[in-house]
Design an enzyme around this catalytic site. Structure first.
Site, mmCIF file in Angstrom:
data_model
loop_
_atom_site.group_PDB
_atom_site.id
_atom_site.type_symbol
_atom_site.label_atom_id
_atom_site.label_comp_id
_atom_site.label_asym_id
_atom_site.label_seq_id
_atom_site.Cartn_x
_atom_site.Cartn_y
_atom_site.Cartn_z
ATOM 1 N N GLY A 56 0.835 -1.194 0.000
ATOM 2 C CA GLY A 56 0.000 0.000 0.000
ATOM 3 C C GLY A 56 0.871 1.246 0.000
ATOM 4 O O GLY A 56 0.690 2.152 -0.804
ATOM 5 N N MET A 114 5.023 2.819 1.808
ATOM 6 C CA MET A 114 6.275 2.454 2.485
ATOM 7 C C MET A 114 6.906 3.689 3.114
ATOM 8 O O MET A 114 7.042 4.720 2.470
ATOM 9 C CB MET A 114 7.229 1.811 1.462
ATOM 10 C CG MET A 114 8.618 1.512 2.005
ATOM 11 S SD MET A 114 8.554 0.248 3.330
ATOM 12 C CE MET A 114 9.990 0.738 4.291
ATOM 13 N N ASN A 159 9.816 4.915 3.902
ATOM 14 C CA ASN A 159 11.216 5.341 3.755
ATOM 15 C C ASN A 159 11.431 6.683 4.455
ATOM 16 O O ASN A 159 10.632 7.610 4.281
ATOM 17 C CB ASN A 159 11.552 5.518 2.276
ATOM 18 C CG ASN A 159 11.062 4.360 1.444
ATOM 19 O OD1 ASN A 159 11.445 3.230 1.679
ATOM 20 N ND2 ASN A 159 10.164 4.640 0.504
ATOM 21 N N HIS A 164 -0.296 6.424 9.027
ATOM 22 C CA HIS A 164 0.482 5.236 9.393
ATOM 23 C C HIS A 164 1.955 5.430 9.000
ATOM 24 O O HIS A 164 2.865 5.199 9.802
ATOM 25 C CB HIS A 164 -0.139 4.026 8.676
ATOM 26 C CG HIS A 164 0.587 2.735 8.840
ATOM 27 N ND1 HIS A 164 0.116 1.703 9.611
ATOM 28 C CD2 HIS A 164 1.748 2.286 8.318
ATOM 29 C CE1 HIS A 164 0.948 0.691 9.562
ATOM 30 N NE2 HIS A 164 1.950 1.011 8.770
ATOM 31 N N GLU A 165 2.180 5.887 7.777
ATOM 32 C CA GLU A 165 3.565 6.031 7.299
ATOM 33 C C GLU A 165 4.300 7.150 8.024
ATOM 34 O O GLU A 165 5.499 7.042 8.298
ATOM 35 C CB GLU A 165 3.591 6.280 5.789
ATOM 36 C CG GLU A 165 2.891 5.233 4.931
ATOM 37 C CD GLU A 165 3.314 3.805 5.210
ATOM 38 O OE1 GLU A 165 4.468 3.602 5.661
ATOM 39 O OE2 GLU A 165 2.487 2.891 5.011
ATOM 40 N N HIS A 196 5.419 6.034 11.338
ATOM 41 C CA HIS A 196 6.635 5.223 11.223
ATOM 42 C C HIS A 196 7.910 6.062 11.288
ATOM 43 O O HIS A 196 8.975 5.531 11.595
ATOM 44 C CB HIS A 196 6.661 4.511 9.869
ATOM 45 C CG HIS A 196 6.041 3.149 9.860
ATOM 46 N ND1 HIS A 196 6.320 2.182 10.792
ATOM 47 C CD2 HIS A 196 5.184 2.568 8.981
ATOM 48 C CE1 HIS A 196 5.640 1.070 10.486
ATOM 49 N NE2 HIS A 196 4.946 1.280 9.398
ATOM 50 N N GLU A 220 5.082 -2.068 12.978
ATOM 51 C CA GLU A 220 3.772 -2.058 12.319
ATOM 52 C C GLU A 220 2.606 -1.894 13.282
ATOM 53 O O GLU A 220 1.641 -1.202 12.983
ATOM 54 C CB GLU A 220 3.612 -3.332 11.483
ATOM 55 C CG GLU A 220 4.634 -3.461 10.342
ATOM 56 C CD GLU A 220 4.630 -2.257 9.407
ATOM 57 O OE1 GLU A 220 3.697 -1.440 9.474
ATOM 58 O OE2 GLU A 220 5.588 -2.125 8.611
#
Ligand code: ZN
Length: 868
Positions: free
Chosen positions: A276, A278, A280, A312-313, A316, A335
């Site tokens: 979906g 990432m 980085n 969500h990303e 992270h 996650e």
């Protein structure tokens, strides 16, 4: 990483002993200087790197990761002496050993490597993406594919700083983790070279490079530059994502107490992308359909998906990028935390989205796997890339998030946040294991977070708490009993041997709760007023099932619309559905409760009913009862639909529109109403000519309900839209995902052929085939097709994403014969990256057969009563 949201959550058991594929500790990297020259036309690249390392002990060889890399010159410099190194490849373990004639002393050394690699078509490592008649070079390194872009220490605990530069074609741009520092012509003809700022210390799997004609919309948040980037045709669709990113970044800066550390934040939509999105560091990449939203015509679902995946990303950037798990067995530290955090900025930004209901849905996703015998503990030993890829599942994501909510609710949100902040600060730019988290939070909060968390992380399964409450004057005596829940009846030693420390929280008023830590098998609780129907999972925040006696369920449901919050009503129905699935209650108890809540205003409550009734229709109700069941569905829900009116209009509240969509599908498809299907067809045809004729939130449902009764003419109209919509992802996928709803066998066949044609991106093939396998009318044809095309599917889809998705979808079968056949096929055609996924799929089939056997006559009896 965020898995594809469409994906059915999948999952399992302690893995077989795996070959260790961990790097030996010969040296540790501290800094990489990477240079790349991608050749977009020939799908290759040249690379040059210098890695500064610390040599642990004197040695003449250093081992690092490399895959599909052609080594050129390799030298190692240490103590002022440069030596040429010989390279020995270990292809199976994706490693290379560099050996020098004279031993290197312990301490600082540097490795210089020139090499070439390929821009592959498997959507992993450094790969080729295509759109608008041109090529792009892009990356997806997580979990174990940085080694396809550059030789290095491709394990998360090896953190280092990175200097990245790229020589690319004139006219193209490049984006990487750091800010662009310079852009100079050459040195080769027709090229220019871009240099990016040094990154903070980070893991190799977070490196990103994107090369092509990307264009960006710029903004900022708390003084940090934020951009959302796309291929040129999609720039008009980037404003919503930019606004969301600005809000969310600001939120996390404040919530964590640590200002964003990666300098700038770019967010890039990529035409071909397996997952979906990432995370980085500083350069988040996305599947286009989960990032782009039409400013006027985006549905609620799309707006929420974009905001939620982005959240969500961005979470992270702290949980995963700043503090990273030591090894992939603790992937839940990345996650699960990103999943849990992601809802917080959304709740602040759009309270009307009621994300607390989405959270209860996340819990329901988690238990759908965790109710299986083949589930796995949150922390599971993994060694090989296959095993590592398979733990990015509903257990790592949704179960961890749910366990964190359980503890947060018990400890109190403010105090818990203080603990989390302390953990982040302590492990910044470093790595942590699970113990590091719960020890630190227990220390800071003074609450038994370690005692609660450890059993949830290390034991598989979900607890079921039996609740028996009796009024005693002005108080209530409650007996609690806990054991492991299994979704399929049958003996199990585990049920009685597993114990958790479960914070069980009773509702004692509209905003008050009383929590008990249930640590023993049996425990008694006293509540301070008479409440025989006390609700035992406040706001559905606890990771456990509540089992009440059947009459108590009916009584709670009857008064639920006044007495319970929407999240509690959803939790009540979700749990009761599992009581039916497991054979603990007859299906009639669920159907009574669902009838009581048929007019519920919360869209998620109606969706829960809609999906349980669809499952019952397809798998539980006997053939002889189907017509009666459909008639009951129409009778019970048509009036709600009529009172909402179809199609309604865009000015109405999102809630009203979502509820209308669910009811339309419930009455039209599950209730098989010819009138509703006809109406949907008229609306669909009108919509094809005039996109403003339907409110965006209703459009996909109208297209799929129309397809349920649709013919070749309608099918052709849908297919004809697709080539015209390549610059409008949401519109494109509305038509695309409606294709599996056509039931005519000839049309099913056409969809299958289409799925593997060059007109469908390989990232989408498995969704289409999986969609057909999940529907009863197309299941057999799709499965036959998969078997016949297995070799070419395996080659084109790749073994990490597409094939596991198809493997997961076979769990939708519901007969003993099919179970045996499917199992046999996969014995002959093993999928190492879906080993646990397949075991779970087989168990899902068995569980479905068991539900059918246990509940179909109960359904029949209930229907007789209800339709008399
Ligand atoms: Zn993620």
């Amino acid at each position: 990483m965020r898995k594809l949201t469409l994906l059915v959550a999948l999952l399992a058991l302690a893995p077989r002993a795996a070959l260790a594929q961990r790097l030996p500790v010969t040296a540790t990297p501290t800094h990489y200087a990477l240079w790349f020259a991608p050749d977009l036309k020939n799908a290759t690249f040249r690379g040059r790197e210098t890695i500064d390392v610390t040599v642990a002990n004197p040695t003449s060889s250093i081992t690092l990761n490399a895959a599909e890399i052609q080594f050129g010159a390799v030298t190692i410099t240490s103590g002022g002496r440069m030596q040429t190194a010989r390279v020995t490849l270990d292809e199976k373990n994706e490693m290379a050993t560099l050996t020098v004639p004279q031993p290197l002393a312990g301490g600082a050394a540097s490795i210089q490597i020139t090499y070439t690699g390929i821009l592959n078509d498997k959507l992993r490592g450094f790969y080729l993406s295509k759109a608008n008649g041109r090529n792009y070079a892009v990356t997806q390194m997580e979990a174990t594919d940085a080694r396809r872009a550059f030789p290095g220490w491709d394990e998360p605990a090896y953190k280092a700083t990175f200097d990245i530069s790229l020589m690319i074609d004139n006219g193209d741009v490049a984006i990487s983790n750091g800010k662009q520092l310079s852009d100079a012509p050459g040195p080769e003809a027709g090229k220019h070279t871009l240099v990016f700022a040094r990154t903070p210390k980070m893991s190799a799997y977070l490196v990103a490079m994107l090369v092509g004609d990307f264009v960006c919309r710029s903004g900022s948040s708390d003084g940090i530059d934020v951009r959302v980037c796309s291929t040129p045709d999609k720039l008009p669709l980037t404003a919503f994502a930019l606004e969301a990113a600005e809000q969310e970044l600001k939120f996390y800066n404040e919530w964590t107490g640590i200002k964003y550390v990666f300098g700038k934040l770019d967010i890039i939509g990529i035409p071909d992308f397996a997952a979906g999105a990432m995370e980085n560091a500083g350069a988040i990449t996305f599947r286009e359909e989960e990032l782009f939203a039409d400013p006027q015509r985006a549905s609620l679902g799309t707006r929420k998906t974009v905001a939620s995946v982005l959240s969500h990303e961005i979470a992270h950037q702290w949980f995963g990028d700043l503090v990273t798990m030591k090894w992939w067995d603790d992937i839940w530290l990345n996650e699960g935390f990103a999943t849990w955090m992601a809802n917080k900025p959304l709740a602040a930004w759009h309270p009307e989205w009621q994300v607390d209901l989405d959270e209860v849905e996340e819990t329901q996703v988690a238990v759908s796997t965790d109710a299986l015998r083949t589930t796995r503990p949150i922390r599971t030993k993994v060694e090989t890339p296959d095993e590592i890829n398979e733990v990015f599942d509903g257990i790592a994501y949704q179960k961890t998030a749910s366990v964190l909510r359980t503890i947060e609710n018990y400890v109190g949100p403010d105090l818990f946040r203080t603990g989390v902040q302390s953990y982040l600060k302590k492990y910044s730019f470093a790595s942590a294991a699970g113990e590091d988290f719960w020890t630190e939070v227990a220390r800071v909060t003074g609450k038994p977070v370690d005692r609660i968390m450890k059993p949830f992380i290390e034991q598989p399964g979900v607890p079921i708490v039996k609740v028996e409450a009796k009024c005693q004057g002005n108080a209530t005596d409650v007996s609690l009993h806990q054991e492991r829940f299994f979704g399929m009846a049958g003996p199990s030693a585990d049920a009685a041997s597993t114990l958790w420390a479960v914070p069980v929280c009773f509702k004692t008023g509209s905003t008050t709760q009383q929590c008990e830590l249930l640590e023993r098998r049996e425990q008694k609780v006293s509540l301070p007023s008479c409440a025989a129907n006390a609700f035992a999972n406040v706001r559905g925040r606890g990771y456990y099932f509540s089992e009440y006696p059947p009459d108590t369920v009916r009584a709670i449901a009857r008064t639920a619309r006044g007495a319970l919050a929407p999240s509690e009503r959803l939790s009540l129905l979700g749990d009761e559905w599992w009581m039916v699935r497991s054979g603990r209650h007859d299906i009639g108890v669920y159907l009574d409760a669902a009838s009581s809540l048929a007019g519920d205003e919360a869209p998620s409550v109606i969706e829960q009913i809609g999906s349980s009734l669809a499952y019952s229709h397809n798998n539980v109700v006997q053939d002889a009862d189907v017509a009666r069941f459909e008639e009951w569905v129409r009778r019970r829900f048509s009036s709600e639909l009529t009172s909402l009116g179809v199609p309604g209009n865009t000015a109405e509240s999102d809630d009203r529109q979502s509820r209308r969509a669910t009811l339309l599908s419930l009455v039209g498809v599950t209730g098989n109403s010819p009138d509703v299907q006809r109406q949907a067809r008229e609306l669909a045809l009108k919509y094809i000519d005039d996109r403003t004729s339907l409110p965006p939130t209703l459009a996909s449902t109208v297209l799929s309900v129309a397809a349920a009764g649709g013919d070749a003419m309608l099918y052709d109209r849908y297919r004809a839209q697709l080539p015209k919509l390549t610059d409008k992802p949401e519109e494109y996928y509305r038509f695309f995902y409606a294709l599996p709803s056509f039931r005519d066998p000839a049309l099913v066949q056409r969809t299958l052929e289409f799925a593997i044609s060059p007109d469908v991106r390989t990232q989408d093939t498995s969704s289409l085939i999986g969609g057909l396998i999940s529907q009863p009318w197309s299941r057999d044809a799709a499965w036959t097709f998969v078997k016949a095309n297995w070799d070419s599917l395996t080659r084109s889809l790749g073994v990490f994403q597409g094939i596991p998705r198809i493997a997961a979808s076979v769990g939708a079968f519901c007969s003993r014969d099919k179970a045996a056949e499917v199992e046999q096929f996969f014995q002959a055609h093993p999928v190492p990256a879906a080993e646990r996924t397949l075991k779970q799929a087989f168990e899902r089939i068995d569980a479905c057969v068991a539900v059918k056997e246990r509940q179909s006559s109960a359904a029949s009896t209930w229907l007789t009563m209800a339709t008399r």
